[in-house]
Design a protein around this motif. Sequence first.
Motif: not given
Lengths: 945, 124
Positions: A715-723
């Motif tokens: 799984d990817p680590g925390p991404t900034i996609a949500a922003y």
Amino acid sequence: MAIAMTLLMLVSLPFAAALAIALLHWASRAVHSGIAGAASAGGLALLASLAAPALGGATVPSASWSWVPSLGLDLTLMVDPLGWMFALLILGIGLLVVIFAHSYLAREEDTGRFFASLMLFQGAMLGIVIAGNVLLLLVFWELTSLASFLLIGFWQHKAEARQGARMALAVTGGGGLALIGGMVLLGLAAGSFDLATILTRGDIVRASPLYPAILGLILIGCFTKSAQFPFHFWLPHAMAAPTPVSAYLHSATMVKAGVFLLARLWPVLAGTEAYTLIVTSVGLVTMLLGAGVALFRHDLKSILAYSTISQLGMLVMLLGFSLEAAALAAVLHILNHAAFKAALFMSAGIVEHETGTRDIRRLGGLAKAMPITALIATLAAASMAGLPPLGGFISKEAMLYETPKLALFGLPWLLPVLATLGAGLSVGYSLRLAGHLFFGSPREAEPFARAHDPGAGMWASPALLTTLAVLLGLVPMLLAAPLVGAVTGAVTGGPAPEVDLALWHGVNLALILSLIAVAGGVVLLWQHKRLLAAWERTPLPDAKLLFDLAMRFADKWTRKAIVATHTPSLQTMLLMSFGVTIALVIDGAMSGGVLTGTRAGLPASAPGIVAWALLIAATAAVVNDAQNRLRVLIYISVIGLVVSLAFVQFSAPDLALTQISVEVVTILLLLLALNLLPKKPPAISSAPRKWRDAALAVSGGLLIGGIAWAMLTRDPGPTIAAYHLANAKSGGGGTNVVNVILVDFRAYDTLGEIIVLGIAGLGIFALLDTAATGAAGARLRAWRADMPHSPERHPMMLVAASRIILPLTLTVGIYLFLRGHNQPGGGFIAALVVAVAFLVQYLAAGFDWSDARKPFGEHKLIGWGVLVAMATGIGAMLLGANFLTSWFDYFSLPLVGKFELASAMLFDAGVFLTVLGAVMLALAQLSHVSQRAARAAGASGGEQP
Amino acid sequence: MTYEFLVASAIGVLVAGGIYLALRARTFQVVLGLTLISYAVNLFLFASGRLVIGRPPIWDKAVSQYTDPLPQALVLTAIVITFGMTAFVVILSLRSFLETGSDHVDGDKVPCDAQDGLAEDAAP
């Protein structure tokens, strides 16, 4: 504040003058010398206004501006007595040299370049002496080396001028490098790069473990600049410069920069055993060597050059004593030497100017023909010889008076004896210079017949200097004592000492030594013929020969080192790059860990597996069938197609559109290039090499594939996609998040990328536009079409179909562009689609037909695209937002209904224009070249199949 | 068989083919090798957003799950830049071939095929 402005103007005036002269290079000689003279005179006036605070004031006039604070580099200027005296020499002699040079240089010479370089040098030299930061001093120091290079090589057509300039640059520039090291270490040891601070921390520096390195490096810098043994050899070769340059740089100013720096750093460096031993003995050797060689030279300027080396050696030796009284003698002698040596150089220039030769063996008895020059030069030479009642006598006495105070190598008699020997030699060469030149009978009739005194413009400057040399002897207390006292105080960092300068000190050791020296000099002149014969029988090392040998040696080994470490072979370098990268990955993999992660996989569908198999097969075919290049293009397009399908499958519609349209233009490009490249060249790699490369390739593939597998199963680590997802609609005004990222969130990146693309397009243009000339042009003209061509050049069906398709494709392009902010599409994709639409016209109807109807130029498209994109960003700044912040709002029109306008769309238009321009430029140019080649072949009688 | 395996193995195969071709002696093969490596790099960058089916990053009120849009934006420009690079290298190798009559990457003399219109003897 007034002082700060004065200092700034003082140092910038010469540079401004240099710039003005360079800009007015077309103007006459009088304009050039006028500007240079005015700048020097203006500098003198500024300096005069600083005299009172600099020489008598309680605090040193200084000013500082922050420049590169992180390096400790500040623009600090300060004028203490030492700096003031040198500035006086630089500006005063500079003014006289400018006046002299105006008459010396012929009207048709490039006086603009000459005076501009001269003023550049003046500014650099002034910078050295009034710099208050050692790093700033280094900047000016290097600048003097460069200006000196330009000035020595002023007569570019002369080989010896070019060689002399190169040698001077190599030696002084090399010493400059050592000096940089020394100064940086000095700053580190002292804890500051501020000169005034460093000067107060002498004890810390001398106690520092870095002191030997600091001393050695700084001394190399000083010795190279001031032509000390064993670096002295560049100075005689620098005499290829015009005589005003020799008078200015190589007697009065630049060569004294090393002496200046020794004096400047006296409170920090002097006083240790190492300093005294090295500096004194180097100075002593240089003094003897220079004086000895000067005695046997025949070229006037060469005599003066070696005498300068000798006199500089004496100054260095005096500073090496580390005694206040010796420093005082050095300061006084700097003044004397500047006066008489510059006068002598100018006199030598006059003699050459009026007789056409500088060879002392061809001259003689000139006093009858040119009495004014003879008077000036004889008095100056007498001062150089140290004869009373001239200035040189006082400083030489002061020197001799100090010599018994230091027991060099533990021998108290060594210094007085050798110094007296040096003084005797200098009496000898000075008397020979004046005697053989102006007195006796002419040795050759021709130069004598031409000789006459020049106009006042030429003799005024040396006359003034000689007058000073005389007055420095007659009234030293009036003229020199206050200045010398103050400067000596500045050198030693203590209070100004009592100064007692007089011609007569009663009978003491110095007087006796001085008398011995004069007597010895007279004997030398008397016996000169015999000595000269003996000298010429003695084989001596030629410094220039040794220097050239050393340069050739360095050249050869540098080349070898480059070839050994940087093989000019793409194959070798790529092999190394891949090999090292793979080794690094293996090293990382060895650290352990699990290859397969825990993320649940997506079960593959049957069509997916088929597509995958196609890609693998196509890749294998590309590698296997690489010789048949046209077929390979089909395999490549299969790979591109599968990659596009993968983008479709994995939720990336924008990427799929981009990939498929890029695929089309790439294949077109490769096809066009293949038209001219070999189609089926035989393989040339040997079998072992193929196996080696294959092994490397397989291990690389396994490792990268393994990394991809390891990544995909975790799984990817925390991404900034949500922003980005959350703010795309509300902040960027678009629902296609990928496009909003491109034109809004990360628009700065996109701007850089379109600029890169534009540069690639222009680079392609540059490569192809010039291909019609030279060897490439010859090959193009000899080119014969080697492919079976269609009997119809422009097939009817294709032409008709392409014309119908054009508006339709353009419409699709515009549609993709307009919807790009909210649906898959956007500037990149639209540009590629539109480019394909135009390229189809080129294919169908030919280059000329299409090019003639093309409504735009590709260069302009690229330029306007970048400008529009940047203007959008700057527009945001004008409205008070950050660069490239986007703006959007909703409007409604009858019939159209509600629609959105966003500034990001303008930015996307810039992207569109640039991409279109770059793609069109590449492909149209390429097709054009093959066409030009075909046409050239047709014109020369070749039948097109 | 998972999609993850297919993508990872495809990347590996493309890299292997690309490295092998990039090490060949003729310019056109090197261009092909760079093209293969570019496919692999773009796929790899894209895959760093992980493989997601049916959730394109087109914002919609009704949808709450999307794939990561950032790798897509990076790869989109990378694809276009790849084209720029490929075009430049192709033209560079063409010009070098025209100048030297050899399509060897290091400019060495090599045999060209007989039917080639630009045989090296053509040079003056």
